[in-house]
Design a protein around this motif. Sequence first.
Motif, PDB file in Angstrom:
ATOM      1  N   GLU A  77     -36.139  22.833 -33.628  1.00  0.00           N
ATOM      2  CA  GLU A  77     -35.081  22.352 -32.742  1.00  0.00           C
ATOM      3  C   GLU A  77     -35.197  22.983 -31.352  1.00  0.00           C
ATOM      4  O   GLU A  77     -35.782  24.055 -31.178  1.00  0.00           O
ATOM      5  CB  GLU A  77     -33.707  22.657 -33.344  1.00  0.00           C
ATOM      6  CG  GLU A  77     -33.442  21.934 -34.663  1.00  0.00           C
ATOM      7  CD  GLU A  77     -33.384  20.419 -34.512  1.00  0.00           C
ATOM      8  OE1 GLU A  77     -33.261  19.943 -33.350  1.00  0.00           O
ATOM      9  OE2 GLU A  77     -33.464  19.717 -35.530  1.00  0.00           O
ATOM     10  N   VAL A  78     -34.610  22.317 -30.369  1.00  0.00           N
ATOM     11  CA  VAL A  78     -34.668  22.783 -28.988  1.00  0.00           C
ATOM     12  C   VAL A  78     -33.628  23.886 -28.773  1.00  0.00           C
ATOM     13  O   VAL A  78     -32.436  23.679 -29.046  1.00  0.00           O
ATOM     14  CB  VAL A  78     -34.404  21.621 -28.012  1.00  0.00           C
ATOM     15  CG1 VAL A  78     -34.383  22.127 -26.569  1.00  0.00           C
ATOM     16  CG2 VAL A  78     -35.457  20.534 -28.185  1.00  0.00           C
ATOM     17  N   PRO A 107     -30.593  27.584 -36.160  1.00  0.00           N
ATOM     18  CA  PRO A 107     -29.527  27.214 -37.097  1.00  0.00           C
ATOM     19  C   PRO A 107     -29.838  25.889 -37.791  1.00  0.00           C
ATOM     20  O   PRO A 107     -30.300  24.938 -37.169  1.00  0.00           O
ATOM     21  CB  PRO A 107     -28.298  27.072 -36.179  1.00  0.00           C
ATOM     22  CG  PRO A 107     -28.603  27.950 -35.003  1.00  0.00           C
ATOM     23  CD  PRO A 107     -30.081  27.859 -34.803  1.00  0.00           C
ATOM     24  N   GLY A 108     -29.622  25.850 -39.099  1.00  0.00           N
ATOM     25  CA  GLY A 108     -29.864  24.640 -39.878  1.00  0.00           C
ATOM     26  C   GLY A 108     -31.263  24.512 -40.431  1.00  0.00           C
ATOM     27  O   GLY A 108     -31.559  23.550 -41.148  1.00  0.00           O
ATOM     28  N   GLU A 168     -36.289  30.481 -44.411  1.00  0.00           N
ATOM     29  CA  GLU A 168     -35.805  31.771 -43.950  1.00  0.00           C
ATOM     30  C   GLU A 168     -36.808  32.373 -42.984  1.00  0.00           C
ATOM     31  O   GLU A 168     -37.946  31.921 -42.882  1.00  0.00           O
ATOM     32  CB  GLU A 168     -35.590  32.707 -45.152  1.00  0.00           C
ATOM     33  CG  GLU A 168     -34.524  32.222 -46.119  1.00  0.00           C
ATOM     34  CD  GLU A 168     -34.319  33.184 -47.280  1.00  0.00           C
ATOM     35  OE1 GLU A 168     -35.134  34.124 -47.419  1.00  0.00           O
ATOM     36  OE2 GLU A 168     -33.364  32.974 -48.047  1.00  0.00           O
ATOM     37  N   ALA A 169     -36.382  33.404 -42.259  1.00  0.00           N
ATOM     38  CA  ALA A 169     -37.268  34.054 -41.294  1.00  0.00           C
ATOM     39  C   ALA A 169     -38.534  34.548 -41.974  1.00  0.00           C
ATOM     40  O   ALA A 169     -38.505  35.109 -43.074  1.00  0.00           O
ATOM     41  CB  ALA A 169     -36.543  35.211 -40.623  1.00  0.00           C
ATOM     42  N   TRP A 175     -33.753  33.309 -27.250  1.00  0.00           N
ATOM     43  CA  TRP A 175     -33.991  32.261 -28.256  1.00  0.00           C
ATOM     44  C   TRP A 175     -32.743  32.102 -29.098  1.00  0.00           C
ATOM     45  O   TRP A 175     -32.377  32.981 -29.853  1.00  0.00           O
ATOM     46  CB  TRP A 175     -35.193  32.648 -29.114  1.00  0.00           C
ATOM     47  CG  TRP A 175     -35.538  31.741 -30.250  1.00  0.00           C
ATOM     48  CD1 TRP A 175     -35.216  31.917 -31.565  1.00  0.00           C
ATOM     49  CD2 TRP A 175     -36.292  30.520 -30.197  1.00  0.00           C
ATOM     50  NE1 TRP A 175     -35.731  30.895 -32.329  1.00  0.00           N
ATOM     51  CE2 TRP A 175     -36.400  30.023 -31.518  1.00  0.00           C
ATOM     52  CE3 TRP A 175     -36.897  29.807 -29.158  1.00  0.00           C
ATOM     53  CZ2 TRP A 175     -37.071  28.843 -31.814  1.00  0.00           C
ATOM     54  CZ3 TRP A 175     -37.579  28.633 -29.467  1.00  0.00           C
ATOM     55  CH2 TRP A 175     -37.661  28.159 -30.774  1.00  0.00           C
ATOM     56  N   PHE A 176     -32.015  31.010 -28.924  1.00  0.00           N
ATOM     57  CA  PHE A 176     -30.779  30.732 -29.637  1.00  0.00           C
ATOM     58  C   PHE A 176     -29.813  31.917 -29.555  1.00  0.00           C
ATOM     59  O   PHE A 176     -29.272  32.388 -30.558  1.00  0.00           O
ATOM     60  CB  PHE A 176     -31.071  30.349 -31.088  1.00  0.00           C
ATOM     61  CG  PHE A 176     -31.684  28.981 -31.221  1.00  0.00           C
ATOM     62  CD1 PHE A 176     -30.886  27.847 -31.274  1.00  0.00           C
ATOM     63  CD2 PHE A 176     -33.062  28.827 -31.262  1.00  0.00           C
ATOM     64  CE1 PHE A 176     -31.453  26.581 -31.375  1.00  0.00           C
ATOM     65  CE2 PHE A 176     -33.642  27.571 -31.365  1.00  0.00           C
ATOM     66  CZ  PHE A 176     -32.826  26.441 -31.426  1.00  0.00           C
ATOM     67  N   GLY A 177     -29.620  32.404 -28.324  1.00  0.00           N
ATOM     68  CA  GLY A 177     -28.593  33.396 -28.059  1.00  0.00           C
ATOM     69  C   GLY A 177     -28.997  34.842 -28.246  1.00  0.00           C
ATOM     70  O   GLY A 177     -28.166  35.732 -28.068  1.00  0.00           O
ATOM     71  N   THR A 178     -30.243  35.102 -28.582  1.00  0.00           N
ATOM     72  CA  THR A 178     -30.679  36.483 -28.822  1.00  0.00           C
ATOM     73  C   THR A 178     -32.000  36.747 -28.104  1.00  0.00           C
ATOM     74  O   THR A 178     -32.891  35.885 -28.078  1.00  0.00           O
ATOM     75  CB  THR A 178     -30.875  36.735 -30.336  1.00  0.00           C
ATOM     76  OG1 THR A 178     -29.658  36.428 -31.019  1.00  0.00           O
ATOM     77  CG2 THR A 178     -31.254  38.186 -30.590  1.00  0.00           C
TER      78      THR A 178
END
Length: 490
Positions: free
Chosen positions: A98-99, A236-237, A241-242, A279-282
């Motif tokens: 996702e972007v 997210p979504g 997992e990482a 990246w996505f808030g972090t």
Amino acid sequence: MAAKDAAKDQAAELKKARRGMIWSLLPKIPLLFRVLFSRILGMSETARYLDLETDLTLTVLRATLSSSKPQPISKTQAMTLLDPGVKGRIWIANAVSEVPPERGIREALMDTIRSMSDSEAQAAKFKIPDIVPVEAEWTGYRAGVASDAPLPDIPEEQKYEAMMKECKNATTMLYFHGGAYYLCDPSTHRQLTKRLAKNMGGRVYSVRYRLAPQYPFPAALLDALVSYFTLLYPPPGSMHEAVSARDIVFGGDSAGGNLALALTQTLLQLRRQNVKISWFGTKRNVPLPAGITVLSPWLDITQSMPSWSTNSKWDYLPNPDNFEGREHPSDDIWPTTPPRKHLYVDDAFRLHPLVSLHLNTSWEGIPPVWISCGWEALADEDKYFVSKLRADGVPVVFEEYEAMPHVFAAVLPKVAQTERCVQGWARFITTTRKDPASITSSYTYIKAKTLEEVEGDVEKLTPFEQKDVYGLACSKVGREPPLPLVSPKL
């Protein structure tokens, strides 16, 4: 309903393409008889190394790619994107990167490209690609089913969960398919990625990066960087997992090998500058993977080294001019506006070290590398690269296959050399996870037919030095060498 109609249309196009391929073989029958009689009369040099089926296969490939009437780029590209479907002992679960809401990952890449550019590239402009959702296929081995068993008609998340139940370890290959940057797709490489997944006991994340000429450099490299961050730091979504960087190995063949190494050099530059990416808030660190694995990597985009002509009788790749689009009729995607010579990259960036990877001044600090090639058009650049890695202190396991052509493990899936190659490839990957410190540089020469393994002479691996390869590349693009080599920005 729309999806079923699209699948039917795709199947119809695939059948049409296969019929066309069969008809295209008819004019080549005399050539095949010539090969056969040459072997019977003891006049065939290739017969010393290749079985009859392999010899005929390569003859057809060579004749098709070298003598066929050039087709518009869009038509050729579309044929290689036809999905043959999924059946048998393989799991495929479709995923997408996702972007992110931030643009930090793109800006970090653009800054790296600019910092590594020479004066001509600095003055030139290139189209900065958008960040887009990047599709990929999770690929795993599916045991206990028939060879023609269909993939279950269940949601992608359930396919992924079923695949994960069959994985024996956490090893994850981030894979980039070959195809000269303008052809092919993860679907064309499923048999190879399935075999790798089976042999390493893990899974493959095979990326559907954007293709040229519609999306020139650095679109594919941005997609590769986004895909790596998607594995490390799932948006997210995400259904996975990482994944720890210690469990990730990059892989690729031909142009995909170029992309894997371009991504590696990008990460190396970002780490040298202590860059963290939003990246996505972090703010995220930029780790290196556990290893790099490349089969017949295309390193010299200019195709300037002698093996392009000296090894032509052992390979099937067409004349280098084909990769610059000179012979292709005009269509909607070629020539481009503004015009350029190369399908993949703007003219001023052909010698950029993230494009022609063999021109990098340093690879010091990257993880262990596995590289394999045959007696192919790319042999000179691949062997020079192995020598360069060794000089930079990088552990590199090199396997050379006697008389084998470009990307033989994908083109010739049934030959014994391919099984040996996949096993060696997977063994290296397993070692990066279990005992990376034990990986030391080696050069193994695998003989044709017998598969006898001989320790190669590293000192005779290449006659070329850095100034030689730079001079050849400059000459090919019409520049006056020497130009200043780009050093890493520390």
